[in-house]
Enzyme design. Structure first.
Site, PDB file in Angstrom:
ATOM      1  N   LYS A   3      53.739  25.154  50.643  1.00 30.75           N
ATOM      2  CA  LYS A   3      53.509  26.773  49.968  1.00 30.75           C
ATOM      3  C   LYS A   3      52.293  26.973  49.698  1.00 30.75           C
ATOM      4  O   LYS A   3      51.587  26.077  49.134  1.00 30.75           O
ATOM      5  CB  LYS A   3      54.688  27.115  49.047  1.00 30.75           C
ATOM      6  CG  LYS A   3      54.518  26.158  47.689  1.00 30.75           C
ATOM      7  CD  LYS A   3      55.912  26.400  46.865  1.00 30.75           C
ATOM      8  CE  LYS A   3      55.346  25.625  45.837  1.00 30.75           C
ATOM      9  NZ  LYS A   3      56.463  25.605  44.666  1.00 30.75           N
ATOM     10  N   TYR A  55      25.475  35.719  30.447  1.00 34.63           N
ATOM     11  CA  TYR A  55      25.948  36.939  29.780  1.00 34.63           C
ATOM     12  C   TYR A  55      26.571  36.553  28.362  1.00 34.63           C
ATOM     13  O   TYR A  55      27.027  35.623  28.079  1.00 34.63           O
ATOM     14  CB  TYR A  55      27.337  37.462  30.567  1.00 34.63           C
ATOM     15  CG  TYR A  55      27.090  38.283  31.958  1.00 34.63           C
ATOM     16  CD1 TYR A  55      26.322  39.572  31.916  1.00 34.63           C
ATOM     17  CD2 TYR A  55      27.496  37.553  33.139  1.00 34.63           C
ATOM     18  CE1 TYR A  55      25.955  40.056  33.033  1.00 34.63           C
ATOM     19  CE2 TYR A  55      27.167  38.177  34.325  1.00 34.63           C
ATOM     20  CZ  TYR A  55      26.382  39.304  34.418  1.00 34.63           C
ATOM     21  OH  TYR A  55      26.219  39.911  35.658  1.00 34.63           O
TER      22      TYR A  55
END
Length: 360
Positions: A36, A256
């Site tokens: 999956k 940042y």
């Protein structure tokens, strides 16, 4: 210049080795290979084709996943681990030799009312204590009898359940779940499955007729212990390239928010991978990457397309050098432990921008 951006290298040799290891751990059990979520981010078409000869069935979460396997030539049985979501899916399931879990009354009713070309193989999902999906212990008999009487259902009914704490080897909850499962199915004809990866590794008495390896098939441990400890080999190596190297002064920040400031003169390496590729933005400063035979720490905040590492003042690295984020050289379990993001999430969150390279 010829640099590779973020790339996941996927090894079929490692995959096959892991299936062999799993077979040695549970030699009497048949295997439902769980593929999956695009085979846990490893590429469902490649993975399924590589292991089809070695396994007995495939496990998926959605009908679309099952149909994608069929359209890519997979002929082994496929099991819908959450069952079907829609009444009109039942004829499609029957025609494509797909098996389904039944875990609630609505699915049972839909199955009885359906018009299907051939009977469907059903696994009755029993809630033994996960309390997510499954019929209550006291409802098992009624569901079982109803399924047996339905002409739409293959008479060979399977029984399935799922552990909620198999990775906690000190807990007695797994043994309690197993006992409940065996009691609920006692005297009923039908094959049984309860062990997924944690059950396979840590609870030998839970192996039963079928096992359902997921994460361990990909060479990743269900706990933050490197999978090599269990003779499993990482199937994925996530890597990228150094795209810049810059001299960096003591006292200067990187990235940042200026969250990291260097305490010495050094060299900063810029790596072409970021949260736009699925590498976690909140990864702690100091998390290692593997470069030219050594580990170097990530510093500053991860950006969308880049992250920065402290190479050290004497670094001899060059632009274009390969940087490994996880793989055999740097276990993903270690990154999971440092970051607090489980391995399952790290691999399934990689975005389509990451190139996939199938090797061997």
């Amino acid at each position: 210049m010829n640099m590779k951006p973020a790339t996941a290298k996927i090894s079929s040799v490692a995959l096959k080795h892991n299936i062999q290891t799993i077979k040695q751990k549970a030699p009497q059990s048949k295997i439902i290979a769980v593929v999956k979520a695009n085979a846990y981010g490893h590429g469902v078409v490649f993975v399924s084709a590589a292991v089809e000869e070695m396994v007995d069935c495939f496990g998926v979460a959605r009908l679309e996943e099952a149909l994608s396997l069929r359209s890519n030539g997979i002929t082994k049985p496929i099991l819908l681990l959450e069952g079907f979501f829609c009444d009109k899916d039942l004829p499609v399931i029957a025609i494509n030799n797909i098996q389904t879990v039944v875990h609630n009354a609505e699915q049972l009713e839909a199955l009885q009312a359906a018009k299907v070309p051939t009977p469907i193989k059903v696994w009755l999902k029993i809630d033994t204590g996960m309390h997510r999906l499954g019929v209550a212990l006291e409802e098992v008999d009624a569901f079982y009898q109803t399924l047996r009487q339905s002409p739409n259902v293959d008479p060979q009914i399977g029984f399935i359940s799922h552990f909620s704490r198999a990775d906690e080897v000190e807990s007695d909850y797994t043994q309690l779940q197993l006992t409940r499962f065996l009691n609920a199915t006692q005297g009923k004809a039908g094959e049984k499955s309860i062990a997924a990866s944690g059950g396979i590794l840590f609870w030998e008495n839970s192996h039963l007729d079928w096992i359902r390896p997921g994460i361990i098939m990909y060479g990743i441990s269900p706990i933050n212990v490197p999978a090599q400890e269990y003779d499993l080999t990482p199937v994925m190596t996530l890597s990228s390239s150094l795209i810049a190297i810059k001299p960096h002064k003591k006292g200067e920040p990187v990235g940042y928010g200026g969250i990291w400031v260097s305490d010495k003169d050094t060299k900063i390496g810029v790596v072409a991978i970021g949260y736009g590729d699925g590498y976690p933005r909140d990864i702690p400063t100091g998390t290692p990457v593997y470069l030219n035979g050594r580990r170097v720490p990530i510093v500053g905040r991860v950006s969308m397309d880049m992250l920065t590492v402290d190479l050290g003042a004497d670094a001899q690295d060059k632009v274009g050098d390969e940087v490994i984020l996880w793989g055999k050289e740097l276990p993903i379990e270690e990154i999971a432990d440092i970051s607090g993001v489980i391995s399952y999430e790290l691999i399934t969150k990689l975005t389509p921008r990451v190139l996939t390279e199938y090797i061997d």
